[in-house]
Design a protein around this motif. Sequence first.
Motif, short mmCIF file in Angstrom:
data_model
loop_
_atom_site.label_atom_id
_atom_site.label_comp_id
_atom_site.label_asym_id
_atom_site.label_seq_id
_atom_site.Cartn_x
_atom_site.Cartn_y
_atom_site.Cartn_z
N UNK A 208 -38.12 26.68 61.94
CA UNK A 208 -37.23 25.71 61.27
C UNK A 208 -37.48 26.22 59.81
N UNK A 209 -36.42 26.54 58.98
CA UNK A 209 -36.55 26.98 57.65
C UNK A 209 -37.49 25.81 56.90
N UNK A 210 -38.50 26.20 56.35
CA UNK A 210 -39.13 25.05 55.71
C UNK A 210 -39.62 25.34 54.36
N UNK A 211 -38.98 26.28 53.69
CA UNK A 211 -39.30 26.57 52.36
C UNK A 211 -39.51 27.99 51.98
N UNK A 212 -40.29 28.18 50.87
CA UNK A 212 -40.28 29.48 50.21
C UNK A 212 -41.02 30.38 51.00
N UNK A 213 -42.09 29.99 51.61
CA UNK A 213 -43.01 31.11 52.45
C UNK A 213 -42.61 30.77 53.94
N UNK A 214 -41.42 30.33 54.44
CA UNK A 214 -41.42 30.18 55.72
C UNK A 214 -41.57 31.28 56.51
N UNK A 215 -41.27 32.44 56.03
CA UNK A 215 -41.26 33.79 56.87
C UNK A 215 -42.66 34.28 56.96
N UNK A 216 -43.80 33.41 56.27
CA UNK A 216 -45.29 33.80 56.67
C UNK A 216 -45.51 32.82 57.74
N UNK A 217 -44.90 31.92 58.47
CA UNK A 217 -45.42 31.08 59.65
C UNK A 217 -45.51 31.65 60.66
N UNK A 218 -46.30 32.58 60.91
CA UNK A 218 -46.54 33.41 62.24
C UNK A 218 -47.82 33.00 62.76
N UNK A 219 -47.71 33.33 64.05
CA UNK A 219 -49.34 33.32 64.77
C UNK A 219 -49.00 34.29 65.87
N UNK A 220 -50.15 34.53 66.46
CA UNK A 220 -50.53 35.43 67.48
C UNK A 220 -51.06 34.55 68.85
N UNK A 221 -50.38 34.64 70.04
CA UNK A 221 -50.67 34.00 71.29
C UNK A 221 -51.44 34.91 72.03
N UNK A 222 -52.50 34.69 72.32
CA UNK A 222 -53.38 35.48 73.30
C UNK A 222 -53.60 34.72 74.53
N UNK A 223 -52.81 34.94 75.73
CA UNK A 223 -53.17 34.55 76.93
C UNK A 223 -54.08 35.40 77.52
N UNK A 224 -55.36 34.84 77.94
CA UNK A 224 -56.51 35.59 78.47
C UNK A 224 -57.12 34.75 79.69
N UNK A 225 -57.92 35.38 80.55
CA UNK A 225 -58.53 34.63 81.57
C UNK A 225 -59.38 33.53 81.01
N UNK A 226 -59.76 32.55 81.83
CA UNK A 226 -60.44 31.53 81.37
C UNK A 226 -61.87 31.66 80.79
#
Length: 267
Positions: A208-226
């Motif tokens: 969702x375009x949320x402002x000036x630095x919208x492009x910086x709203x990134x994250x990495x998802x690590x699906x790992x063993x419990x």
Amino acid sequence: MLSACSSQTQGQAARFGLVDGASDRAAHMESMWTGAWIAALIVGVFVWGLIIFAVVRFRRRSGDPEIPRQSRYHLPLEVLYTMVPFLIIGVLFFYTVRTQSSVLAKDTKPQHTINVVGQKWSWTFNYMEADNPAAGSVVTREAGTIEKIPDLYLPVNESVRFHLNSADVIHSFWVPAFYFKMDVIPGHPNQFDLTPTRVGVYDGKCAEFCGTYHANMLFKVHVVPVSEYNAHLQKLKAAGQTGEVKAPASVTTLAGSSPSQEGSEGK
């Protein structure tokens, strides 16, 4: 052309552009997506066929009159092109509602809970594991910034409930490999459940375009063993990243509003 021949690209083409799914909700969305594309192609081929038939069959020949013979009424044809669109809409609506119900279904007792806060312009992940001794029996967190992309760790094949809150404006929590996204709205908490099904590292972002630095709203998802998931939370605990970061209970104005506006809206 040669790069398009890879097995990964061929698999993605078979899914009409979707990446390989990594959650238990992906199968429902993939079925809906593929079915909609097949239905659109069938309608398209039928319409193109009619156009080509009309062009060939009714093309003007030498000796034809200036204006072709006109038909004022054709009741069966009019009923057909009125009912067929309603039929198509009805079928798509049925499958859309069925898919929506499956994707938004809640687990009676999810195994993990993560409270997500969207803020300008990054994410905060609160792992609500106070009742999990293997994870340190404490709530841990990881907060991102514009300069630092946060990591979200998830245990494979275990159900997770996400609570979504915004600290300022509307964001949207999206992991393309999960085939799922949901808006993060200030003053209106959202939630959903899913189970990651494939170990790996996946991209997450704000949709969702949320402002000036919208492009910086990134994250990495690590699906790992419990075990690796619990070890990561123990690491956060050892680093002092404990306690939940909460969004405001209600957000009455957007950033940049004047004090007078904020006071009147607050009242």
